[in-house]
Design a protein around this motif. Structure first.
Motif, PDB file in Angstrom:
ATOM      1  N   SER A   4       0.000  -0.661   6.968  1.00  0.00           N
ATOM      2  CA  SER A   4       1.299  -1.270   6.714  1.00  0.00           C
ATOM      3  C   SER A   4       1.411  -2.519   7.570  1.00  0.00           C
ATOM      4  O   SER A   4       0.779  -2.605   8.636  1.00  0.00           O
ATOM      5  CB  SER A   4       2.435  -0.299   7.066  1.00  0.00           C
ATOM      6  N   LYS A  60      -1.082  10.250   5.267  1.00  0.00           N
ATOM      7  CA  LYS A  60       0.210   9.657   5.638  1.00  0.00           C
ATOM      8  C   LYS A  60       0.044   8.735   6.842  1.00  0.00           C
ATOM      9  O   LYS A  60       0.621   7.643   6.898  1.00  0.00           O
ATOM     10  CB  LYS A  60       1.224  10.742   5.952  1.00  0.00           C
ATOM     11  N   TYR A  68      -0.529   3.010  -5.775  1.00  0.00           N
ATOM     12  CA  TYR A  68      -1.716   3.853  -5.754  1.00  0.00           C
ATOM     13  C   TYR A  68      -2.919   2.931  -5.625  1.00  0.00           C
ATOM     14  O   TYR A  68      -3.287   2.236  -6.566  1.00  0.00           O
ATOM     15  CB  TYR A  68      -1.805   4.684  -7.038  1.00  0.00           C
ATOM     16  N   GLN A  86      -4.320  12.811  -3.343  1.00  0.00           N
ATOM     17  CA  GLN A  86      -4.434  11.489  -3.967  1.00  0.00           C
ATOM     18  C   GLN A  86      -5.877  11.072  -4.215  1.00  0.00           C
ATOM     19  O   GLN A  86      -6.134  10.185  -5.026  1.00  0.00           O
ATOM     20  CB  GLN A  86      -3.741  10.439  -3.098  1.00  0.00           C
ATOM     21  N   PHE A 146       0.808  -1.214   0.000  1.00  0.00           N
ATOM     22  CA  PHE A 146       0.000   0.000   0.000  1.00  0.00           C
ATOM     23  C   PHE A 146       0.845   1.271   0.000  1.00  0.00           C
ATOM     24  O   PHE A 146       0.510   2.249  -0.676  1.00  0.00           O
ATOM     25  CB  PHE A 146      -0.952   0.004   1.193  1.00  0.00           C
ATOM     26  N   SER A 147       1.910   1.285   0.760  1.00  0.00           N
ATOM     27  CA  SER A 147       2.727   2.504   0.840  1.00  0.00           C
ATOM     28  C   SER A 147       3.452   2.801  -0.464  1.00  0.00           C
ATOM     29  O   SER A 147       3.892   3.931  -0.687  1.00  0.00           O
ATOM     30  CB  SER A 147       3.746   2.385   1.977  1.00  0.00           C
ATOM     31  N   THR A 175      -1.633   5.623   5.743  1.00  0.00           N
ATOM     32  CA  THR A 175      -0.642   4.782   5.068  1.00  0.00           C
ATOM     33  C   THR A 175       0.225   4.047   6.078  1.00  0.00           C
ATOM     34  O   THR A 175       0.526   2.854   5.916  1.00  0.00           O
ATOM     35  CB  THR A 175       0.238   5.647   4.133  1.00  0.00           C
ATOM     36  N   ASN A 176       0.621   4.730   7.143  1.00  0.00           N
ATOM     37  CA  ASN A 176       1.371   4.058   8.206  1.00  0.00           C
ATOM     38  C   ASN A 176       0.532   2.959   8.850  1.00  0.00           C
ATOM     39  O   ASN A 176       1.041   1.870   9.148  1.00  0.00           O
ATOM     40  CB  ASN A 176       1.785   5.074   9.277  1.00  0.00           C
TER      41      ASN A 176
END
Length: 811
Positions: free
Chosen positions: A651, A644, A328, A704, A324-325, A647-648
Motif C-alpha cells: 500500500s 492481509k 484482484y 485468493q 492493490f488493496s 496487502t498492508n
C-alpha cells in the motif's frame, strides 16, 4: 487478435504474461523523488536511476564508502559496574540499573560510522523537458533499467545496468535519428573532502570520507565516468564532458576505495577503478550486456513463481500499488516476491559487504540510523530469503561479516562481561564494532551476535557441507560459549538468565522508558538456539565433547516460555504484557519465526499464545514489522492473515503505518530494505516450510491464490522443490530433487501418490537435518485458553538417493 494502434504500442509495449510480469514500469520520470528512482547494483557499486528526460540522474554508491576507520568502542568501565547493575535488576530497581549502565557500559566513543554516497552523475539534455511517449522500466528478469521518450519525432532510449563481470555501471544512450544525440555529462558529490574534474573523456571524483564521532575518516575513494560517443564530437571543459550530434554513446562508471578489510586500508583506490574501467571499455556493448544478463540470471532464474494474473497487471506499477488493496492482482505479489530476490542479488554478492539497512542504495550523507547493520532484527531479515529462495551465494557476505564479528566481539566479551567467546550488541558497521551503541533504552542488548550466528548454522542445514561447518564452527561455538560465562542465576526462580537484558526497543507499560530486565523471553529463546546449534555442530564434527555437556547443562536451566494472564506469549519473565500494546517490535515471537521453538503441531499452546499476541498487537505497523508479521502468520498456517499483511505492505506509504514507495522499496518509513526481504521470505513460508522436522507444502495458502505454481525453492537437508503446482487450493504436482539423499518427510493438506515407495510418517524424522531441539514445557497461567484440536495433515516418509528426483500428485 485485434491490432493496437501503432502509437499506443510505442507508448505501452503490448502486455503479455512473460513480458510485463517481471517489470516495474511507469508513465512518468522520478523527478527529484529518490524513492521513485529505480535501483541497479552489482553487490559492490550501485546507482539509483531517475529517468528524467531533461536531466538524467544516477546517484552512485560504493559499498565501502563509510566514515571513520578501524576502531573499537567498548567502555572499559563496564565490567566493574556489571555486578551492581545485575543486583539492582534482581531487586526490581530496573530504572537505577539502566541509568548506571548508561554511564558505565554504553559506549563513550563511536556509536557506529555512516554509510555514504559517492556522488551523482548528471546527464543534461537541452530541450528534452518537452517530450512525449514517455516510458520507464526496471526489468528484474534482466536487471536492466530503461527509459524512452520522444522529442520532435526522435525517440531517445537509455539503458542502465550494473555488471558483475565488468565491475562497472554501464549506460547506453541512443537516438532513432543519426546525429541527434546531444548532452552534457558532469559529476557532483556531497563529500566535503573530495574534488571533481573532467579530463579527456573522463569525469573523475577523488576523495576521503569524513570523521564521525571522533573517528578519523580514512576511506579513500575514486570514481570515473568515461563517455564514449559514436559519431559527432566530444568536448571537455574543467568539469563537464559534452557530446554533440552523436548517433549513440556509452558511459562507463567505475568506483573503488582503499578498503581491504575492517582492519586494512592499504589498497590503491584509483588503480582499482582504472583496472575495472579499462577492461570494460575494451568490450563491445552487446558482449557486456550479454555477460551481465548471463551472470545475473544464473541466480535469478532458479526460482519461478506464478500466483495467477488479472487485468490489473496491465497497469503501471505505481497504479497497481495504489489499487492493490481494492483489486484482484495476484501477479503483483509475484512481482514483489521476485523484486526481493532481485534486490538481494543486486546488493549482496560473494566477496562483498552485506546489505545495510538500505541495502546498497543510500543518497544521504547522514542517512537514517547511519545506514548501518542493525542486528536486533533488520540485518537478519535482509537474509531470510537467501537459502530458501535459492540465493545461497548472496548469503556469503553476511557469513563473512559474522566470522569477523566473532573476532572483534571477543574483546567486547572480555571487556564488558569478563566472558569467553564473543558478543555483539544491536548494531555494527564496516569496522565490525561490537560494543553497545545508540540509546541506552535498546543499546545494551547482548544477543545480536548470537542471532547472527544462527545464520551460519541454518546455512549448514541447507547445504550439508561439513567443510563449511568446520569453517564457521568457531563462530558458532564462541557465540554459545559467551553465555556459559555470562548467564547468572535468578535468585527467585533459580533459572539461568541474561542480566542485563531487554526485549528490543520495548518496555512494559508499568515502567515506561525502562527496558532493562533479566530473563526476557527473546533473550531466552536466542540463548536456547545458540546453545542448540553449538551442540549439534560439535557433535557432527566430533569436537568439544566436554563442552557439549556444559552447553546441554546450561540449556536445561533456561527459563521456559510462559503463557500469560491474557492468553498471550509473555514478553518478560513476569506477566507484564499490556493487551493494548501495539509496539512494532514483537521480539518474543522470535521463537515462532525465524526459530522453530513454537509450532502449531508440536507446541499448540504456545502457537495459540503467539496468535493471541499478534492479534493484540494489531496489523498496522512499520514496513519491516509487517514483513516479519507475514512470516509469523505463515508459520501459524493462516494464509488469509498473512496475505492481509502483504496487502498492508503493498500500500502507498502511510496508509497502514509503513507501506511501500512507488519504486517498491519498503517504508519504515523512511526507506529500509528489510521489509522487502521480509515479505519475500514470508511469501515463501506461505508456500513451503522446512523448519519443523518436515517439508510442508502449501502450509498457508490463502483462498485468493487458488491456482498457481512455484519452482526452485530450497528446503533444509538439500532438497529442492523442482515443481509445485496447485489448482483450487489443492496440490496437483510436486517434484522434489534430493541433493544429499536421506529421508524426505513430506506434509500435505491432501493425500499424495507417486511411484516412489512411501509410508505414513511416525516418530522423529530420521534425517539428521530435520532434528528439532525439544524445548522445556511452557508455564501456562490459569487464564490462558486451550487451543483447538487440529486435524493432522497427511505426512509421508520417502527414502531418497543423492541426485535423484521424486514426483508426486494428488490422489
Amino acid at each position: 487478435m485485434k491490432k493496437l494502434p501503432l502509437l499506443l504500442c510505442s507508448i505501452f509495449p503490448l502486455f503479455t504474461h512473460a513480458q510485463q510480469a517481471l517489470k516495474l514500469w511507469y508513465k512518468q520520470p522520478a523527478g527529484n523523488i529518490w524513492t521513485a528512482a529505480l535501483p541497479v547494483g552489482n553487490g559492490r557499486i550501485a546507482a539509483m536511476v531517475f529517468g528524467n528526460p531533461e536531466e538524467e540522474l544516477l546517484q552512485l554508491n560504493e559499498s565501502t564508502v563509510w566514515t571513520g576507520g578501524p576502531n573499537r568502542n567498548e567502555n572499559p568501565e563496564g565490567l566493574a559496574a556489571l555486578p551492581q547493575i545485575r543486583q539492582l535488576i534482581f531487586e526490581g530497581k530496573q530504572k537505577e540499573a539502566q541509568e548506571l549502565a548508561a554511564q558505565k557500559i554504553q559506549t563513550k566513543t563511536s556509536n557506529g560510522q555512516m554509510y555514504q554516497p559517492v556522488g551523482t552523475l548528471h546527464l543534461a539534455f537541452a530541450g528534452h523537458d518537452k517530450h512525449d511517449n514517455y516510458y520507464r522500466e526496471l526489468d528484474i528478469e534482466k536487471a536492466v533499467a530503461t527509459t524512452s521518450y520522444s522529442v520532435n519525432g526522435v525517440k531517445y532510449t537509455r539503458e542502465v545496468f550494473a555488471s558483475v563481470p565488468a565491475q562497472t555501471i554501464i549506460v547506453r544512450l541512443t537516438a532513432s535519428k543519426p546525429g541527434a544525440l546531444d548532452f552534457a555529462a558532469y559529476l557532483t558529490t556531497p563529500q566535503k573532502n573530495a574534488t571533481v574534474k573532467a579530463t579527456g573523456k573522463d569525469l573523475i571524483v577523488n576523495g576521503i570520507t569524513g570523521s564521525h564521532e571522533g573517528v578519523e575518516g580514512k576511506v579513500k575513494f575514486n570514481g570515473v565516468a568515461r563517455v564514449i560517443a559514436t559519431g559527432g564530437k566530444v568536448l571537455t571543459s574543467d568539469t563537464a564532458v559534452t557530446v554533440q550530434h552523436a548517433n549513440s554513446a556509452l558511459v562507463f562508471i567505475s568506483m573503488a576505495t582503499n578498503y581491504v578489510s575492517y582492519q586494512d586500508l592499504s589498497a590503491d583506490a584509483a588503480r582499482r577503478t582504472a583496472t575495472y574501467l579499462n577492461a570494460a571499455v575494451k568490450q563491445p556493448y552487446d558482449a557486456l550486456l550479454k555477460a551481465h544478463i548471463t551472470s545475473y540470471q544464473r541466480y535469478f532464474n532458479r526460482v519461478k513463481i506464478d500466483l495467477g494474473t488479472s487485468d490489473a497487471a496491465k497497469e503501471p506499477t505505481d497504479v497497481r500499488l495504489l489499487n492493490f488493496s481494492k483489486a484482484y492482482d495476484p501477479q503483483f505479489v509475484s512481482l514483489y516476491f521476485q523484486f526481493g530476490r532481485y534486490l538481494l542479488i543486486s546488493c549482496s554478492q560473494p566477496g562483498g559487504q552485506p546489505a545495510t539497512l538500505q541495502g546498497l542504495w543510500n543518497g544521504e550523507m547522514s542517512p537514517p540510523w547511519d545506514s548501518k547493520y542493525t542486528i536486533n532484527i533488520n540485518t537478519e531479515m535482509n537474509y531470510w530469503p537467501a537459502e530458501k529462495d535459492n540465493l545461497p551465494e548472496m548469503h556469503e557476505p553476511l557469513v563473512q561479516m559474522v566470522k569477523e564479528l566473532s573476532v572483534t566481539g571477543q574483546g567486547t566479551a572480555r571487556t564488558l562481561y569478563g566472558a569467553r567467546g564473543w558478543v555483539a550488541h544491536h548494531n555494527t558497521d564496516l569496522w565490525r564494532i561490537t560494543g553497545p551503541v545508540d540509546r541506552i533504552f535498546y543499546g545494551i542488548w547482548s544477543m545480536g551476535g548470537a542471532w547472527l550466528a544462527q545464520h551460519l548454522w541454518d546455512r549448514y542445514l541447507y547445504n550439508g557441507d561439513r567443510r563449511y561447518l568446520a569453517d564457521v564452527y568457531p563462530a558458532i561455538r564462541g557465540a554459545a560459549l559467551f553465555f556459559v560465562d555470562d548467564l547468572v542465576e535468578d535468585p527467585k526462580r533459580k533459572y539461568l538468565v541474561i542480566n542485563p537484558g531487554t526485549s528490543p526497543e520495548n518496555a512494559p507499560s508499568t515502567r515506561p522508558g525502562v527496558s532493562f530486565d533479566a530473563g526476557c523471553t527473546m533473550d531466552n529463546q536466542i540463548v536456547f538456539d545458540a546453545l542448540s546449534a553449538a551442540i549439534s555442530a560439535a557433535e557432527i564434527l566430533g569436537k568439544d565433547a566436554a563442552l557439549v555437556d556444559t552447553f546441554k547443562a546450561t540449556r536445561d536451566r533456561l527459563p521456559p516460555m510462559q503463557v500469560g494472564q491474557y492468553g498471550q506469549l509473555q514478553e518478560w519473565i513476569d506477566d507484564l504484557d499490556n493487551p493494548k500494546d501495539n509496539h512494532r517490535h514483537i521480539s518474543h515471537l522470535y521463537g515462532l519465526y525465524p526459530s522453530a521453538q513454537i509450532s502449531p503441531d508440536r507446541t499448540p499452546e504456545l502457537a495459540k499464545a503467539a496468535n493471541t499476541t499478534l492479534e493484540q498487537r494489531g496489523d498496522v505497523s512499520t514496513g519491516w514489522s509487517m514483513g516479519w508479521k507475514v512470516n509469523w502468520w505463515a508459520r501459524l498456517q493462516d494464509g488469509a492473515h498473512a496475505l492481509k499483511l502483504i496487502t498492508n505492505q503493498l500500500s502507498p506509504v502511510g496508509q497502514h503505518g509503513g507501506g511501500t514507495y512507488t519504486n517498491l522499496f519498503d517504508a519504515h518509513a523512511p526507506f529500509q530494505i528489510d521489509g522487502n526481504f521480509g515479505c519475500t521470505s514470508g511469501i515463501t513460508e506461505m508456500l513451503m516450510q522446512s523448519h519443523d522436522g518436515v517439508i510442508y507444502v502449501l502450509p498457508a495458502l490463502p483462498p485468493q491464490w487458488k491456482t498457481g505454481s512455484i519452482k526452485g525453492l530450497r528446503a533444509r537437508g538439500g532438497f529442492v522443490i523442482e515443481e509445485l503446482t496447485w489448482q483450487d487450493g489443492s496440490i496437483t504436482t510436486l517434484v522434489i530433487r534430493s541433493t544429499l539423499g536421506g529421508n524426505c518427510r513430506i506434509r500435505s493438506s491432501v493425500p499424495l501418490k507417486g511411484a516412489t515407495p512411501r509410508a505414513k510418517a511416525t516418530g522423529v524424522n530420521s534425517n539428521p537435518f530435520y532434528q528439532v531441539a525439544p524445548i522445556a514445557a511452557p508455564i501456562i497461567h490459569n487464564k490462558a485458553l486451550s487451543p483447538q484440536k487440529r486435524v493432522a495433515p497427511e505426512t509421508y516418509d520417502v527414502p531418497t538417493e543423492k541426485g535423484k528426483t521424486y514426483r508426486f500428485s494428488a490422489m
